[in-house]
Design a protein around this motif. Sequence first.
Motif, short mmCIF file in Angstrom:
data_model
loop_
_atom_site.label_atom_id
_atom_site.label_comp_id
_atom_site.label_asym_id
_atom_site.label_seq_id
_atom_site.Cartn_x
_atom_site.Cartn_y
_atom_site.Cartn_z
N VAL A 109 -4.97 8.74 1.79
CA VAL A 109 -4.50 9.71 0.80
C VAL A 109 -3.27 9.14 0.11
N ILE A 110 -3.29 9.17 -1.22
CA ILE A 110 -2.21 8.61 -2.03
C ILE A 110 -1.43 9.76 -2.65
N ILE A 111 -0.13 9.78 -2.40
CA ILE A 111 0.72 10.85 -2.91
C ILE A 111 1.85 10.25 -3.74
N GLY A 112 2.48 11.09 -4.53
CA GLY A 112 3.58 10.66 -5.37
C GLY A 112 3.71 11.58 -6.56
N ALA A 113 4.81 11.45 -7.26
CA ALA A 113 5.06 12.31 -8.42
C ALA A 113 4.07 11.98 -9.54
N SER A 114 3.92 12.92 -10.47
CA SER A 114 3.09 12.67 -11.64
C SER A 114 3.64 11.47 -12.40
N GLY A 115 2.73 10.58 -12.83
CA GLY A 115 3.15 9.39 -13.55
C GLY A 115 3.57 8.22 -12.69
N SER A 116 3.38 8.33 -11.38
CA SER A 116 3.82 7.27 -10.47
C SER A 116 2.82 6.13 -10.36
N GLY A 117 1.61 6.31 -10.89
CA GLY A 117 0.59 5.26 -10.83
C GLY A 117 -0.55 5.51 -9.88
N VAL A 169 -6.53 15.44 7.03
CA VAL A 169 -7.69 14.55 6.99
C VAL A 169 -7.35 13.07 6.94
N ALA A 170 -6.13 12.72 6.52
CA ALA A 170 -5.83 11.31 6.27
C ALA A 170 -5.69 10.52 7.56
N ASP A 171 -6.21 9.30 7.55
CA ASP A 171 -5.85 8.33 8.58
C ASP A 171 -4.50 7.72 8.26
N ARG A 172 -4.31 7.44 6.95
CA ARG A 172 -3.01 6.95 6.49
C ARG A 172 -2.66 7.63 5.17
N VAL A 173 -1.36 7.78 4.95
CA VAL A 173 -0.84 8.34 3.71
C VAL A 173 -0.02 7.25 3.02
N VAL A 174 -0.25 7.10 1.71
CA VAL A 174 0.47 6.11 0.91
C VAL A 174 1.35 6.85 -0.08
N TYR A 175 2.65 6.52 -0.08
CA TYR A 175 3.56 7.13 -1.05
C TYR A 175 3.90 6.09 -2.13
N ILE A 176 3.59 6.44 -3.39
CA ILE A 176 3.87 5.57 -4.53
C ILE A 176 4.99 6.19 -5.36
N ASP A 177 5.92 5.35 -5.78
CA ASP A 177 7.01 5.80 -6.63
C ASP A 177 7.23 4.77 -7.74
N HIS A 178 7.11 5.22 -9.00
CA HIS A 178 7.29 4.33 -10.15
C HIS A 178 6.50 3.03 -10.02
N GLY A 179 5.25 3.16 -9.60
CA GLY A 179 4.35 2.02 -9.58
C GLY A 179 4.41 1.13 -8.36
N ARG A 180 5.29 1.46 -7.41
CA ARG A 180 5.40 0.64 -6.20
C ARG A 180 5.08 1.49 -4.97
N ILE A 181 4.38 0.89 -4.02
CA ILE A 181 4.18 1.55 -2.74
C ILE A 181 5.47 1.43 -1.94
N GLU A 183 3.91 10.20 10.55
CA GLU A 183 5.01 9.31 10.14
C GLU A 183 5.53 9.67 8.76
N ILE A 184 4.63 9.92 7.82
CA ILE A 184 5.06 10.19 6.45
C ILE A 184 5.66 11.58 6.31
N PHE A 185 5.00 12.58 6.87
CA PHE A 185 5.46 13.96 6.66
C PHE A 185 6.59 14.37 7.61
N ASP A 186 6.61 13.83 8.81
CA ASP A 186 7.62 14.24 9.78
C ASP A 186 8.76 13.24 9.93
N GLU A 242 14.31 7.10 1.50
CA GLU A 242 15.00 8.27 0.94
C GLU A 242 14.19 8.92 -0.17
N ARG A 243 13.50 8.11 -0.99
CA ARG A 243 12.72 8.69 -2.08
C ARG A 243 11.53 9.48 -1.54
N THR A 244 10.94 9.02 -0.44
CA THR A 244 9.86 9.78 0.18
C THR A 244 10.37 11.13 0.66
#
Length: 264
Positions: free
Chosen positions: A46-54, A224-236, A244-247, A252-254
């Motif tokens: 699952v890929i998460i991030g702000a709108s426009g992050s890529g 449902v995710a096995d892994r979560v990917v956080y993208i910010d301004h085009g970079r993972i 790990e991601i939610f807790d 800091e940006r995550t």
Amino acid sequence: MNAIQIPAVTTSRDVIVSIARLNKSFGAFHVLKDVDLDVGRGEVVVIIGASGSGKSTLIRCVNSLEMYQSGRLTVDGFNMPTEADRKIGGEKELARIRKGVGMVFQQFNLFPHMSAIDNVAIAPIRVRGRKPDEAKATALRLLERVGLRDHAHKLPSQLSGGQQQRVAIARSLAMEPHIMLFDEPTSALDPEMVGEVLDVMRELAREGMTMMIVTHEMGFAREVADRVVYIDHGRILEIGTPAEIFDRPTHERTRTFLSRVLRH
């Protein structure tokens, strides 16, 4: 000039998508910046991030709806062409690879003059050469799988948004994909219709379908995710398990992003 050949490459047999130092720009706008990501067969990423992050651009690159400029992108053992490669051909080979990659968009993109069953059956008939009776029998089974057998002969205009999106999922499954890509599949739905689409996606995850999902549904991602990917301004910036991601996010940006979206 001869059409480009997309050669097979040697990767781990458990990796279905391999992305290395991938860059994508729209003119002067650098959308994806040195993206590295492997997706295992049967994995839900699952890929998460702000709108426009890529996020959407990334998964659109996976089936070449968008062409990247540099780096490497391998899907199911084949090197996908760069933008420069695409200019010199390779459309037939690319079309063959795309058959194994299903995609579900924000909008349903159903043919308005066709019934649900015909919307599901048309691609196997025209692209895979299936006999109409065989394709429609498969379409009916898939509509039953997404809970819409009784609506098989209705037009899209006679279906709710959630039902139309479930038809769109069945349509992608009819091509027997090796991987499913979802680009914010619930964002165009009324809140009461979101759950019925997510339920179908949960079932696909339980059945072992490889999926890359862009979504703002954080509870669903955690589930449902096995892994979560956080993208910010085009970079993972961060990859990890949902816990790990939610807790325990490390970047800091995550933490800032999650604190904002989880408040709503």
